[in-house]
Design a protein around this motif. Sequence first.
Motif, PDB file in Angstrom:
ATOM      1  N   HIS A   1      -9.220   0.534  -2.583  1.00 23.81           N
ATOM      2  CA  HIS A   1      -8.757   1.681  -1.813  1.00 23.81           C
ATOM      3  C   HIS A   1      -9.919   2.587  -1.437  1.00 23.81           C
ATOM      4  O   HIS A   1     -10.791   2.867  -2.252  1.00 23.81           O
ATOM      5  CB  HIS A   1      -7.733   2.494  -2.609  1.00 23.81           C
ATOM      6  CG  HIS A   1      -6.967   3.449  -1.756  1.00 23.81           C
ATOM      7  ND1 HIS A   1      -7.461   4.691  -1.412  1.00 23.81           N
ATOM      8  CD2 HIS A   1      -5.772   3.325  -1.126  1.00 23.81           C
ATOM      9  CE1 HIS A   1      -6.593   5.292  -0.617  1.00 23.81           C
ATOM     10  NE2 HIS A   1      -5.555   4.495  -0.431  1.00 23.81           N
TER      11      HIS A   1
ATOM     12  N   PRO B   1      -7.469  -1.976   2.566  1.00 20.92           N
ATOM     13  CA  PRO B   1      -6.492  -1.200   3.326  1.00 20.92           C
ATOM     14  C   PRO B   1      -6.957  -0.890   4.747  1.00 20.92           C
ATOM     15  O   PRO B   1      -8.119  -1.079   5.105  1.00 20.92           O
ATOM     16  CB  PRO B   1      -6.355   0.093   2.509  1.00 20.92           C
ATOM     17  CG  PRO B   1      -6.827  -0.256   1.142  1.00 20.92           C
ATOM     18  CD  PRO B   1      -7.926  -1.269   1.375  1.00 20.92           C
TER      19      PRO B   1
ATOM     20  N   HIS C   1       1.799   4.734  -2.643  1.00 13.84           N
ATOM     21  CA  HIS C   1       1.167   5.463  -3.746  1.00 13.84           C
ATOM     22  C   HIS C   1       2.165   6.174  -4.638  1.00 13.84           C
ATOM     23  O   HIS C   1       3.294   6.474  -4.230  1.00 13.84           O
ATOM     24  CB  HIS C   1       0.149   6.453  -3.188  1.00 13.84           C
ATOM     25  CG  HIS C   1      -0.983   5.790  -2.483  1.00 13.84           C
ATOM     26  ND1 HIS C   1      -1.792   4.868  -3.101  1.00 13.84           N
ATOM     27  CD2 HIS C   1      -1.428   5.882  -1.198  1.00 13.84           C
ATOM     28  CE1 HIS C   1      -2.699   4.433  -2.237  1.00 13.84           C
ATOM     29  NE2 HIS C   1      -2.490   5.028  -1.077  1.00 13.84           N
TER      30      HIS C   1
ATOM     31  N   LEU D   1      -6.593  -4.213  -5.102  1.00 13.50           N
ATOM     32  CA  LEU D   1      -6.571  -3.334  -3.932  1.00 13.50           C
ATOM     33  C   LEU D   1      -7.821  -2.464  -3.965  1.00 13.50           C
ATOM     34  O   LEU D   1      -8.048  -1.727  -4.923  1.00 13.50           O
ATOM     35  CB  LEU D   1      -5.320  -2.454  -3.957  1.00 13.50           C
ATOM     36  CG  LEU D   1      -5.163  -1.473  -2.797  1.00 13.50           C
ATOM     37  CD1 LEU D   1      -4.947  -2.207  -1.479  1.00 13.50           C
ATOM     38  CD2 LEU D   1      -4.025  -0.494  -3.055  1.00 13.50           C
TER      39      LEU D   1
ATOM     40  N   ALA E   1      -4.404   6.522  -6.114  1.00 13.15           N
ATOM     41  CA  ALA E   1      -5.610   6.320  -5.311  1.00 13.15           C
ATOM     42  C   ALA E   1      -6.481   7.558  -5.249  1.00 13.15           C
ATOM     43  O   ALA E   1      -7.013   7.898  -4.202  1.00 13.15           O
ATOM     44  CB  ALA E   1      -5.229   5.883  -3.906  1.00 13.15           C
TER      45      ALA E   1
ATOM     46  N   HIS F   1       0.856  -1.192   0.000  1.00 20.01           N
ATOM     47  CA  HIS F   1       0.000   0.000   0.000  1.00 20.01           C
ATOM     48  C   HIS F   1       0.890   1.240   0.000  1.00 20.01           C
ATOM     49  O   HIS F   1       1.105   1.878   1.027  1.00 20.01           O
ATOM     50  CB  HIS F   1      -0.914  -0.020   1.219  1.00 20.01           C
ATOM     51  CG  HIS F   1      -1.934   1.073   1.240  1.00 20.01           C
ATOM     52  ND1 HIS F   1      -3.038   1.050   2.067  1.00 20.01           N
ATOM     53  CD2 HIS F   1      -2.035   2.238   0.551  1.00 20.01           C
ATOM     54  CE1 HIS F   1      -3.760   2.133   1.883  1.00 20.01           C
ATOM     55  NE2 HIS F   1      -3.155   2.889   0.966  1.00 20.01           N
TER      56      HIS F   1
ATOM     57  N   THR G   1     -14.561   1.912   3.304  1.00 14.88           N
ATOM     58  CA  THR G   1     -13.997   0.578   3.118  1.00 14.88           C
ATOM     59  C   THR G   1     -14.942  -0.473   3.677  1.00 14.88           C
ATOM     60  O   THR G   1     -15.209  -1.503   3.046  1.00 14.88           O
ATOM     61  CB  THR G   1     -12.630   0.468   3.829  1.00 14.88           C
ATOM     62  OG1 THR G   1     -11.718   1.382   3.225  1.00 14.88           O
ATOM     63  CG2 THR G   1     -12.067  -0.933   3.735  1.00 14.88           C
TER      64      THR G   1
ATOM     65  N   ILE H   1      -6.078  -1.557  -8.915  1.00 15.45           N
ATOM     66  CA  ILE H   1      -6.668  -0.815  -7.808  1.00 15.45           C
ATOM     67  C   ILE H   1      -8.005  -0.249  -8.252  1.00 15.45           C
ATOM     68  O   ILE H   1      -8.138   0.244  -9.380  1.00 15.45           O
ATOM     69  CB  ILE H   1      -5.734   0.314  -7.315  1.00 15.45           C
ATOM     70  CG1 ILE H   1      -6.390   1.097  -6.158  1.00 15.45           C
ATOM     71  CG2 ILE H   1      -5.303   1.224  -8.440  1.00 15.45           C
ATOM     72  CD1 ILE H   1      -5.486   2.132  -5.514  1.00 15.45           C
TER      73      ILE H   1
ATOM     74  N   ASP I   1       1.179   3.394   3.183  1.00 14.96           N
ATOM     75  CA  ASP I   1       0.334   4.503   2.724  1.00 14.96           C
ATOM     76  C   ASP I   1       1.154   5.759   2.406  1.00 14.96           C
ATOM     77  O   ASP I   1       0.628   6.877   2.405  1.00 14.96           O
ATOM     78  CB  ASP I   1      -0.764   4.836   3.735  1.00 14.96           C
ATOM     79  CG  ASP I   1      -2.027   5.395   3.071  1.00 14.96           C
ATOM     80  OD1 ASP I   1      -2.009   5.620   1.850  1.00 14.96           O
ATOM     81  OD2 ASP I   1      -3.023   5.618   3.788  1.00 14.96           O
TER      82      ASP I   1
END
Length: 325
Positions: free
Chosen positions: A149, A196, A6, A147, A52, A4, A172, A117, A268
């Motif tokens: 996100h 996440p 970015h 993923l 993301a 995770h 989430t 993602i 993150d």
Amino acid sequence: MDVHQHVIPPARARAVTGRAAAIGWPAPAWDERSAIAMMDRRSIATGVLSYAAPLAAPDDPGEAREVARSVNEFTAELVKNRPDRFGHFAALPLPDVDGALAEAAHALDQLHADGVIVLSNAHGRYLGDPAFEPLWAELDARSAVVLVHPTAPPGTPVPEVPAPLADFPYDTTRTALHMTVRGVPRRHRRMRLVLPHAGGFLPYAAHRFALAARLPTGATADDPGGTPEDFIADLRRFYFDTAFSAGPAALPSLLAFAAPERILYGSDFPMVPADWGTGFDTALDEYPHWEPGRLHAVNRGNAELLIPRLGTHPRTPQEIVRPDR
């Protein structure tokens, strides 16, 4: 192994800064050198990069396709140049299913992405929406890693609280529940779905959520539901990362709920300020109740099983000193 992390391509820096301001969050800055420097400081061998943020306005699917392609090609070039340090989850332009299918094929087949993602809601449409079923079927056929996100949920945010602190883990949780009620994890067992931030509030409240299986709304025409125990089993099909979530209450809840092989390390970066991130790293490493070998599995081993390519490169010098991650 950081699942995770970015990327912010230079062409998207202004959009990401504007997005951060809109949700009350510090503006992140990213470049390749700073990402590698962060990983060296924090003993991270490889970071799987993802973009993301929303790709375009809700009424501009053409722009979303173009931005997804641009972001994915930028990130693929980074991975091509430094496969030892970077991986790649490709952005998909949902809710445009045809565009998402085309971009997934291009990213996985031509750009050799490690997965994809998607945001927790696509301009207000949650991921259990039946319209998205062709995408899940295709990703399942490919045994793809996905993923999921978080993004801001529809409606008014919690007043005076930045969205990533409260609304993002809430969203989430909402999308994971929606997918489970609609039977997505049960139907598509080869697709690996990663939530996440320890799954939002899902581990803490999973047994409460499982009562949905006893309600008429907990069944669909193509997936007739089951018992609360079946619902819990479906929730446990998700993977969970530790990004921003190794606190003294969240971590025990996650460890009590998730299967040991389904917990992954996440930083993150650069969305979480550096001192916050290192604080959560320390909390993860110093948690006093690890069973033998389990911290290593969270920090590295489980990610190597999920994405075997990540384990084919030599470790960094920092990692030799601190082999857990």
